[in-house]
Motif scaffolding. Structure first.
Motif, PDB file in Angstrom:
ATOM      1  N   VAL A 125       4.125  -2.880  10.397  1.00 35.44           N
ATOM      2  CA  VAL A 125       4.679  -1.756  10.751  1.00 35.44           C
ATOM      3  C   VAL A 125       4.371  -0.630   9.894  1.00 35.44           C
ATOM      4  N   PHE A 126       3.282   0.320  10.340  1.00 35.63           N
ATOM      5  CA  PHE A 126       3.332   1.561   9.350  1.00 35.63           C
ATOM      6  C   PHE A 126       4.458   2.490   9.243  1.00 35.63           C
ATOM      7  N   THR A 127       4.965   2.648   8.027  1.00 38.49           N
ATOM      8  CA  THR A 127       6.279   3.202   8.275  1.00 38.49           C
ATOM      9  C   THR A 127       6.322   4.577   6.869  1.00 38.49           C
ATOM     10  N   SER A 128       6.566   5.815   7.759  1.00 41.67           N
ATOM     11  CA  SER A 128       6.471   6.773   7.035  1.00 41.67           C
ATOM     12  C   SER A 128       7.654   7.479   6.708  1.00 41.67           C
ATOM     13  N   LEU A 129       7.649   8.016   5.455  1.00 43.44           N
ATOM     14  CA  LEU A 129       9.136   8.682   5.205  1.00 43.44           C
ATOM     15  C   LEU A 129       8.851  10.285   5.149  1.00 43.44           C
ATOM     16  N   LEU A 130       9.598  11.161   5.838  1.00 42.72           N
ATOM     17  CA  LEU A 130       9.515  12.325   5.784  1.00 42.72           C
ATOM     18  C   LEU A 130       9.941  13.049   4.425  1.00 42.72           C
ATOM     19  N   ARG A 131       8.963  14.009   4.102  1.00 42.61           N
ATOM     20  CA  ARG A 131       9.010  14.715   2.898  1.00 42.61           C
ATOM     21  C   ARG A 131       9.616  15.978   3.028  1.00 42.61           C
ATOM     22  N   GLY A 139       0.774  -1.279  -0.098  1.00 44.64           N
ATOM     23  CA  GLY A 139      -0.131   0.158  -0.018  1.00 44.64           C
ATOM     24  C   GLY A 139       0.800   1.255   0.162  1.00 44.64           C
ATOM     25  N   TYR A 140       0.431   2.187  -0.453  1.00 50.54           N
ATOM     26  CA  TYR A 140       0.914   3.700  -0.412  1.00 50.54           C
ATOM     27  C   TYR A 140      -0.268   4.547   0.145  1.00 50.54           C
ATOM     28  N   TYR A 141       0.368   5.259   1.209  1.00 51.40           N
ATOM     29  CA  TYR A 141      -0.616   6.304   1.914  1.00 51.40           C
ATOM     30  C   TYR A 141      -0.261   7.830   1.616  1.00 51.40           C
ATOM     31  N   ASP A 142      -0.639   8.804   1.154  1.00 55.19           N
ATOM     32  CA  ASP A 142      -0.395  10.244   1.040  1.00 55.19           C
ATOM     33  C   ASP A 142      -1.088  10.951   2.149  1.00 55.19           C
ATOM     34  N   LEU A 143      -0.056  11.203   3.230  1.00 54.05           N
ATOM     35  CA  LEU A 143      -0.604  12.093   4.296  1.00 54.05           C
ATOM     36  C   LEU A 143      -0.480  13.668   4.042  1.00 54.05           C
ATOM     37  N   SER A 144       0.122  13.910   2.808  1.00 47.43           N
ATOM     38  CA  SER A 144       0.402  15.436   2.956  1.00 47.43           C
ATOM     39  C   SER A 144      -1.023  16.106   2.838  1.00 47.43           C
ATOM     40  N   ALA A 145      -2.043  15.574   2.207  1.00 47.59           N
ATOM     41  CA  ALA A 145      -3.272  16.268   2.073  1.00 47.59           C
ATOM     42  C   ALA A 145      -3.779  16.579   3.222  1.00 47.59           C
ATOM     43  N   ALA A 146      -3.415  15.954   4.276  1.00 43.41           N
ATOM     44  CA  ALA A 146      -3.912  16.134   5.700  1.00 43.41           C
ATOM     45  C   ALA A 146      -2.842  16.864   6.476  1.00 43.41           C
ATOM     46  N   SER A 189      -0.107  16.284  -2.904  1.00 37.10           N
ATOM     47  CA  SER A 189       0.927  15.921  -4.102  1.00 37.10           C
ATOM     48  C   SER A 189       1.345  14.519  -3.727  1.00 37.10           C
ATOM     49  N   ALA A 190       0.337  13.468  -3.900  1.00 35.78           N
ATOM     50  CA  ALA A 190       0.680  11.997  -3.735  1.00 35.78           C
ATOM     51  C   ALA A 190       2.018  11.849  -4.710  1.00 35.78           C
ATOM     52  N   SER A 191       3.012  11.098  -4.293  1.00 31.14           N
ATOM     53  CA  SER A 191       4.026  11.062  -5.052  1.00 31.14           C
ATOM     54  C   SER A 191       4.581   9.629  -4.895  1.00 31.14           C
ATOM     55  N   GLN A 192       3.894   8.556  -5.470  1.00 32.46           N
ATOM     56  CA  GLN A 192       3.886   7.233  -5.206  1.00 32.46           C
ATOM     57  C   GLN A 192       5.477   6.651  -5.690  1.00 32.46           C
ATOM     58  N   GLN A 193       5.717   7.364  -6.921  1.00 28.78           N
ATOM     59  CA  GLN A 193       6.740   7.092  -7.743  1.00 28.78           C
ATOM     60  C   GLN A 193       8.065   7.417  -6.925  1.00 28.78           C
ATOM     61  N   ALA A 194       8.191   8.716  -6.250  1.00 26.86           N
ATOM     62  CA  ALA A 194       9.395   8.931  -5.869  1.00 26.86           C
ATOM     63  C   ALA A 194       9.513   8.061  -4.538  1.00 26.86           C
ATOM     64  N   PHE A 195       8.323   7.830  -3.822  1.00 29.61           N
ATOM     65  CA  PHE A 195       8.462   6.900  -2.628  1.00 29.61           C
ATOM     66  C   PHE A 195       8.803   5.405  -2.918  1.00 29.61           C
TER      67      PHE A 195
END
Ligand code: OOG
Ligand code: NI
Length: 453
Positions: free
Chosen positions: A127-133, A96-103, A415-421
């Motif tokens: 483990v829900f794992t987030s990458l800082l943007r 899965g890919y989750y974009d939290l920037s919109a929130a 700005s979902a950015s699944q590709q960069a992720f």
């Protein structure tokens, strides 16, 4: 001679238990929450023999007490890529890919988790794992400073990295190596009450966003919560104050239902903890909290669209001054448009199921996909709900926000950015709906083959 390697499922099971023990020591309220959840689960099962046997038939009961998820936040693509290799040792893949920037949270995320039926049954630790943007930080100078601080740290011990490489080369780890790996991996997620930066730097980053300070100013991605699975989240939410735990205002996700869908979650507020800064100043940081979840059936794309639509509609018409009771009552009203019987959910293609052959039933008519309904009616095919193993972006945003105190931030331009992720991750995130589709298909085919044979 060839030595037997420990299975990745065993390593994951050991690791999740070690992590839980560490977090209970670090955050005693988590231990209190575990006891409360266990007491409520036992009461639910005792009062509800039908649910008890349903969970037993679908092999769900055994995993309830070991089941939990955790969450971490990392600062750079290199850290995320190494974490992927670390979790692979434990049979956990990015789903899965989750974009939290919109929130308004400057991260994007995936969940590392097991994917096979047998692995999920053994221990579904996720483990829900987030990458800082960092690119979402507007001030160039601050962005650069954060990036410099991050490039100076190594969140993995030397032995952890050696053992990961050994696993990759050999295709497994011996019992002794696995035991050491668990201890070394634990170090990455340990809490440090001393920051790597001075108080002024911490405050600058904190003023930009509390989450940025949390990721950048410490030696590693401390586990920020561990979440047990309850069979009655409303009851746990009600009882939390009686054991001295202050829950967040509302339960996230769908309302209570006869046939639970997806995931409902609530958390208790993050603790304020004393930190020693690099200039010897003392300060406070809040990052770590507790959470509980109740899981229900996984939805198909069609079911998920209906869920998202109803959730958005409920938000639009939400009553003012909504406490949890008012919020839940309103949700229940709106979600009347979502069928609440397993037969309807299946016939309308809204949810996923496991199929099992029932031996000893004499079948009328053909054994084929087309006849599945008839086979179910005849009792030759048994269907059980397939549990949702993933997360929900709107709920995750609610959990993040309740733990960022009163901080509010304008939403970052969505700005979902699944590709960069995925580039940072070094692989594609697996599409969760594809996984459920394949598991359902495989179980149906196997069941039909057994009936035909
Ligand atoms: C993660 C918050 C999201 C969930 O269960 O949806 C989450 C975090 O705060 O790092 O844990
Ligand atoms: Ni969580």
């Amino acid at each position: 001679m060839c030595s037997a390697y420990v299975s990745s499922d065993d390593i994951r099971d050991q690791f999740s238990k070690a992590m839980s023990a560490m977090y209970q020591q670090e955050v005693p309220q988590y231990g209190t929450l575990l006891s409360l959840v266990e007491a409520v689960n036992q009461a639910v099962l005792a009062a509800n023999p039908a649910l008890n046997s349903e969970l037993q038939t679908s092999d769900e009961l055994a995993r309830i007490n070991v089941e939990r998820h955790g969450a971490i936040r990392v600062g750079s693509p290199a850290e995320l890529a190494m974490l992927r290799r670390m979790f692979a040792v434990m049979g956990m893949e990015p789903v899965g890919y989750y974009d939290l920037s919109a929130a308004g949270v400057p991260v994007h995320s995936t969940a590392f988790r097991p994917v096979a039926n047998s692995a999920l049954k053994r221990n579904p630790f996720r483990v829900f794992t987030s990458l800082l943007r960092l690119e979402l930080i507007e001030k160039a100078e601050l962005r650069q400073q954060a990036s410099d601080i991050l490039s100076d740290r190594d969140i993995f011990t030397a032995s952890a990295k050696t053992l990961i490489e050994r696993f990759e080369q050999q295709g497994g780890l011996s019992a002794a190596d696995a035991e050491q790996f668990v201890q070394e991996a634990l170090e990455t997620f340990r809490w440090h009450d001393n920051a790597t930066v001075d108080l002024a730097t911490y405050e600058r980053l904190h003023n930009e966003h509390r989450l940025i300070a949390d990721v950048v100013c410490f030696r590693g991605p401390h586990i920020n919560h561990l979440t047990p699975r309850t069979l009655d989240i409303d009851e746990v939410q009600r009882r939390m104050p009686s054991v001295g735990i202050d829950p967040k205002a509302i339960i996230e996700g769908p309302p209570r239902r006869h046939c639970p869908i997806l995931l409902r979650q609530t958390s208790f507020k993050a603790l304020e903890e004393t930190i020693a800064f690099a200039d010897a100043a003392e300060g406070k940081h809040t990052a770590r909290f507790g959470e509980i979840e109740q899981r229900g059936i996984a939805l198909t794309r069609k079911g998920r669209e209906l869920y998202d639509r109803l959730l958005a509609a409920a938000k639009e018409t939400a009553p003012q001054a909504a406490g949890n009771d008012a919020h839940q009552a309103h949700l229940s009203e709106v979600f009347q448009a979502f069928p609440d019987a397993y037969t309807t959910l299946r016939r309308e293609g809204l949810a996923f199921f496991h199929y099992q052959a029932v031996q000893g039933v004499s079948v009328q008519g053909a054994v084929s996909h087309e006849q599945a309904d008839s086979l179910i009616e005849q009792g030759a095919l048994r269907v059980t709900p397939m549990i949702y193993e993933d997360f929900l972006p709107v709920s995750a945003a609610g959990i993040f926000q309740s733990n960022l105190g009163g901080d509010s931030h304008d939403n970052y331009a969505s700005s979902a950015s699944q590709q960069a992720f995925e580039q940072a991750l070094g692989t594609a995130a697996i599409d969760e709906i594809e996984l459920y589709t394949q598991r359902q298909q495989a179980s149906l085919e196997q069941a039909l083959a057994q009936l035909a044979g």
